[in-house]
Design a protein around this motif. Structure first.
Motif, PDB file in Angstrom:
ATOM      1  N   ARG A 711      -8.609 -20.160   4.937  1.00 47.77           N
ATOM      2  CA  ARG A 711      -8.602 -18.647   5.321  1.00 47.77           C
ATOM      3  C   ARG A 711      -8.783 -17.832   4.217  1.00 47.77           C
ATOM      4  O   ARG A 711      -8.120 -17.936   3.183  1.00 47.77           O
ATOM      5  N   SER A 712      -9.635 -16.956   4.310  1.00 55.18           N
ATOM      6  CA  SER A 712      -9.885 -15.859   3.034  1.00 55.18           C
ATOM      7  C   SER A 712      -8.778 -15.018   3.051  1.00 55.18           C
ATOM      8  O   SER A 712      -7.750 -14.943   3.678  1.00 55.18           O
ATOM      9  N   SER A 713      -8.988 -13.938   2.233  1.00 55.24           N
ATOM     10  CA  SER A 713      -7.888 -13.153   1.623  1.00 55.24           C
ATOM     11  C   SER A 713      -7.567 -12.160   2.856  1.00 55.24           C
ATOM     12  O   SER A 713      -8.358 -11.760   3.703  1.00 55.24           O
ATOM     13  N   GLN A 714      -6.137 -11.707   2.647  1.00 52.46           N
ATOM     14  CA  GLN A 714      -5.328 -10.780   3.746  1.00 52.46           C
ATOM     15  C   GLN A 714      -4.547 -10.019   3.126  1.00 52.46           C
ATOM     16  O   GLN A 714      -3.613 -10.520   2.237  1.00 52.46           O
ATOM     17  N   PHE A 715      -4.133  -8.902   3.687  1.00 53.31           N
ATOM     18  CA  PHE A 715      -2.819  -8.198   3.369  1.00 53.31           C
ATOM     19  C   PHE A 715      -2.016  -8.444   4.607  1.00 53.31           C
ATOM     20  O   PHE A 715      -2.209  -8.619   5.646  1.00 53.31           O
ATOM     21  N   LYS A 716      -0.598  -8.647   4.255  1.00 49.67           N
ATOM     22  CA  LYS A 716       0.366  -9.025   5.232  1.00 49.67           C
ATOM     23  C   LYS A 716       1.100  -7.529   5.829  1.00 49.67           C
ATOM     24  O   LYS A 716       2.005  -8.095   6.729  1.00 49.67           O
ATOM     25  N   GLU A 717       0.719  -6.433   5.405  1.00 45.65           N
ATOM     26  CA  GLU A 717       1.331  -5.334   6.189  1.00 45.65           C
ATOM     27  C   GLU A 717       0.649  -4.054   6.085  1.00 45.65           C
ATOM     28  O   GLU A 717      -0.407  -4.240   5.204  1.00 45.65           O
ATOM     29  N   PHE A 718       0.699  -2.892   6.588  1.00 44.99           N
ATOM     30  CA  PHE A 718      -0.217  -1.906   7.189  1.00 44.99           C
ATOM     31  C   PHE A 718      -0.641  -1.119   5.854  1.00 44.99           C
ATOM     32  O   PHE A 718      -1.684  -1.011   5.591  1.00 44.99           O
ATOM     33  N   SER A 719       0.496  -0.808   4.820  1.00 44.09           N
ATOM     34  CA  SER A 719       0.247  -0.130   3.644  1.00 44.09           C
ATOM     35  C   SER A 719      -0.925  -0.747   2.746  1.00 44.09           C
ATOM     36  O   SER A 719      -1.319  -0.286   1.659  1.00 44.09           O
ATOM     37  N   ASN A 720      -1.058  -2.218   2.912  1.00 41.24           N
ATOM     38  CA  ASN A 720      -1.844  -2.954   2.045  1.00 41.24           C
ATOM     39  C   ASN A 720      -1.290  -2.787   0.597  1.00 41.24           C
ATOM     40  O   ASN A 720      -1.837  -2.746  -0.412  1.00 41.24           O
ATOM     41  N   ASP A 721       0.302  -3.210   0.381  1.00 39.67           N
ATOM     42  CA  ASP A 721       0.898  -3.400  -0.906  1.00 39.67           C
ATOM     43  C   ASP A 721       0.133  -4.545  -1.483  1.00 39.67           C
ATOM     44  O   ASP A 721      -0.064  -5.428  -1.095  1.00 39.67           O
ATOM     45  N   PRO A 722      -0.240  -4.230  -2.836  1.00 37.62           N
ATOM     46  CA  PRO A 722      -1.047  -5.383  -3.473  1.00 37.62           C
ATOM     47  C   PRO A 722      -0.160  -6.316  -3.836  1.00 37.62           C
ATOM     48  O   PRO A 722      -0.741  -7.680  -3.949  1.00 37.62           O
TER      49      PRO A 722
END
Length: 790
Positions: A711-722
């Motif tokens: 699976r490719s990259s993803q953010f784990k929450e809404f604010s896209n915390d790096p």
């Protein structure tokens, strides 16, 4: 992504197989057709049919296919189904058999009782209404089905993103059973078993149970890295199910079921990945340490001072270490009972599905990883649901017209006590819920010719959400730290202890929706079918559960006018697909393409409730924050290249883009326009194969199974915390199975996550407290298993 897809593409080319799938069957059960692939029967449309005849996106796994892939819980299917993200721990939840699921970019990351999941989980036709208690073990499961896209005209409870169905094995009219023992990494010990058979000429029963145990894999260490002996991320579960099936008359069958699960575990494997020394609460704490030794003016020495809260407490994910020292438990009890009645009424069948479920959760977890800046949260949840569904299924007009009609009722009640114990302030959050859902639904398919069929469906939903935040109260400002001479600069900042956080009382909101679906399918021949569909989805609204600081309405203001509520979500979905079986049914090759217009998206994000005050972006609220356009493709295939070799694979592509945000969302997150939809990797892919090394009456059978999922990259929450950005990764699993002659004894050995990839399962960020925490994946593990069948 390039490396992962390269591996898959090379494998596919070498094996001469890789393909598309809107509806895809993972083979291992059913009649073999002309030495080809096994035929898979599904009930995705509430009637038994070949999966290749169902004009919708569905993946199905038989019991043998689940066992072959070493699927231990429902979340494991995320590696085998395109465009599905199934996380085994919801953000911030601390365990509780919680999950967060996203299908085709539509999901939900909040677990509280006031929020409804976007993807429905169904156990034997019964909707499981909350995140807590929705992570199910794959014990004695006959089949698992994953339906992608809005579901409403065939299911009692509508879901906007998709549905995951687990169908348990039924009692049998002959004696059968099995027992299974597994050992492995981290002192693993699992015991599973089932026995089934007749109690009389008209009554059958099946009893199954499982115990699962593994030590925790994340070490708790001191600030100097010394092992404390404590762990997080263990497994300790006991579950069982009893089903009694009786022929009450020649045309009436009744099935009574009881199930229960007892979980006594530590916190999930959570690791602090960011510590912000200058956040609202952490900054006030550091300023309260005497002598200014924790302030930036102290220079580099503050990073070696254990009294200070800063990046010294952060640990790399790969270390599998955490400096958490606070509470560490996640206890969960799940109970269920159901009564299914099925009447055969000539050309029709009437079904009644009555069910009751209860979940009890007690959780306490450390969130900031410092024994001096000690912050922890608890969850004490009790929830019950009762549901009643009636279905009428049948055929008319010389079997050219097929219909499903249904009525549904769901009542949910529960209490969530949410103690928030921070270093500087303590308060009790949470509340009570009481929800009711009513629905009528139906779907009709008419075969215009032997090749061409059209389907129409309609659903009417009437839902009422009720919330009482009366338990919420400011408890005090006790300085929860052992720092000598500490001064709590936050003391008294938001009012006196005992102040309610929001006026008590029952707040109610209702919503009604009519959602249609239309589809058409054409069979070019017995092995090739194309379809197109249009459907609308709906998800009910929800209240914000967490309030802070105390909300005191102005004189003359009705609290009902200011209670925070997010209205329903809406999705409009278009899909086209092609299902094929080729080369004398040795290749099953399916593809689907979809486009979804997703509006009024419910998002949980942190806001700053007091503007220039001392709190910062601390309080999570639920709001209709955004709209999105989502499009994608799904490809699935299975191939029997030889009698001894079967391959299967899938490829998913999801392009999910936000198209607009609410004014409140932009006020709190001015850069939201660049955000990616969380929990939505653009690419998902897997390829696997089963090779039969030998199969004979005197030698037995030996099988090798290998699976690779990417699976490719993803953010784990809404604010896209790096710090909660997960790069693309792949997982490699393999196993060897030997079945002794006679088919009674089976021995297996294997390994999961063979390349020892470390990745983020879920995560939470709170810029007010100043921490970001990630739940980390399990490392490489081996197992051995012995199974005996009667």
């Amino acid at each position: 992504m390039k490396r992962g897809i390269g591996i898959l593409s090379a494998s596919a080319a070498t094996l001469a197989m890789f393909a598309p799938g809107a509806g895809h069957a993972q083979d291992a059960a059913g009649p073999v057709v002309a030495s080809g692939l096994e035929e898979i029967t599904v009930t995705a449309r509430r009637r038994e049919e070949n999966i290749q005849s169902a004009p919708l996106s569905v993946s199905a796994f038989s019991s043998a296919a689940l066992e072959e892939r070493n699927v231990q819980s429902s979340s494991d299917i995320t590696s085998f189904v395109p465009n599905v993200q199934f996380d085994s721990a919801a953000s911030e939840s601390g365990g509780g058999a919680s999950s967060q699921i996203s299908i085709r970019g539509i999901g939900q990351t909040d677990y509280v009782l006031t929020v409804e999941p976007a993807v429905g989980v169904y156990l034997d036709g019964v909707y499981i209404g909350k995140s807590m208690g929705s992570l199910l073990d794959a014990v004695d499961i006959d089949r698992l089905e994953v339906l992608r896209g809005p579901q409403g005209t065939l299911f009692g409870k509508n879901t906007i993103g998709g549905a995951i169905q687990l169908i348990s094995k039924r009692p049998t009219d002959t004696l059968e059973g099995y027992g299974e023992l597994t050992s492995g990494s981290y002192s693993r010990f699992d015991a599973k078993g089932a026995i089934s058979g007749p109690l009389s000429d008209t009554v059958r029963a099946r009893l199954s149970g499982a115990y699962q145990s593994r030590h925790g894999f994340v070490k708790r260490v001191t600030e100097t890295g010394q092992d404390t002996g404590d762990r997080q991320g263990n497994v300790n579960r006991l579950s069982g199910r009893l089903a009694i099936e009786a022929d009450l008359t020649s045309s009436l069958t009744g099935t009574l079921t009881f199930d229960g699960t007892r979980i006594r575990e530590q916190s999930p494997g959570q690791i602090l990945v960011k510590a912000d020394e200058g956040a609202a609460f952490s900054g006030a704490y550091n300023a309260g340490v005497p002598g200014g030794v924790c302030l930036p003016g102290a220079g580099a020495s503050r990073f070696a001072n254990p009294y200070c809260y800063n990046s010294q407490w952060v640990r790399p994910l790969k270390s599998l270490e955490t400096t958490n020292s606070g509470p560490n438990y996640a206890d969960t009890d799940v109970y269920g009972a159901g009564l299914n009645l099925e009447w055969k009424l000539g050309g029709a069948t009437l079904k009644s599905i009555t069910a009751w479920r209860k979940v009890k959760v007690d959780i306490a977890q450390d969130i900031t990883g410092s024994p001096h800046y000690l912050n922890f949260i608890e969850q004490h949840i009790k929830t019950e649901q009762f549901s009643q569904e009636f279905q009428l299924l049948g055929d008319l007009a010389d079997d050219k017209l097929h219909y499903v009609l249904g009525l549904y009722y769901l009542h949910e009640s529960g209490t969530q006590l949410f103690p928030v114990q921070l270093t500087l302030v303590q308060f009790l959050s949470g509340g009570k819920i009481r929800n009711d859902s009513y629905a009528g639904f139906g779907q009709v398919t008419y075969d215009l010719t032997d090749q061409f069929s059209i389907t129409g469906g309609l659903r009417y939903s009437d839902e009422t959400r009720r919330f009482n935040p009366g338990v919420q109260v400011l408890q005090g400002y006790a300085a929860q730290t052992d720092v000598p001479g500490f001064v709590n600069l936050f003391a008294g900042a938001v009012g006196p202890a005992g102040t309610p956080l929001f006026p008590a009382g029952w707040y109610s909101r209702g919503s009604k929706s009519t959602t249609p679906m239309v589809s058409a399918n054409y069979k070019f021949n017995r092995d090739v079918m194309a379809y197109a569909s249009f459907s609308k989805g709906f998800k009910g609204g929800g209240f914000t559960m967490r309030y802070f600081p105390p909300v005191i309405p102005a004189p003359g203001t009705d609290p009902n006018d200011i209670v925070s509520y997010a209205g329903p979500e809406k999705a409009t979905s278009y899909e086209v697909g092609l299902k094929t079986e080729l080369f004398d049914r040795r290749l099953r090759f399916n593809v689907a393409a979809f486009y979804t217009d997703y509006k009024d998206i419910q998002v949980t994000y942190n806001i700053d409730p007091d503007g220039p005050g001392p709190i910062g972006n601390f309080v999570p609220v639920l709001a209709n924050a955004a709209s999105a356009k989502i499009k994608g493709v799904e490809v699935e295939a299975s191939a029997r290249l030889a009698d001894w070799l079967r391959l299967d694979g899938s490829l998913g592509y999801t392009d999910a883009d936000y198209k607009g945000f609410s004014a409140q969302a932009l006020a709190n997150y001015p850069t939201a326009g660049s955000f990616r939809v969380p929990n939505t990797p653009k690419w998902t892919a897997n390829i696997g194969g089963t090779a039969t090394l030998f199969d004979s009456d005197h030698k037995g059978t030996a099988l090798v199974r290998v699976d690779y999922a990417y699976r490719s990259s993803q953010f784990k929450e809404f604010s896209n915390d790096p710090t909660l950005f997960q790069k693309g990764f792949g997982l490699l699993n393999a196993s060897l199975t030997y079945k002794l002659p006679g088919d009674h004894i089976e021995l297996s050995a294997g390994a999961t996550n063979i390349t020892d990839k470390t990745y983020i399962v879920s995560g939470v960020s709170n810029t007010g407290i100043g921490y970001t925490q990630a739940t980390v994946s399990r490392p490489r593990e081996w197992f051995v298993r012995a199974k005996y069948r009667l």
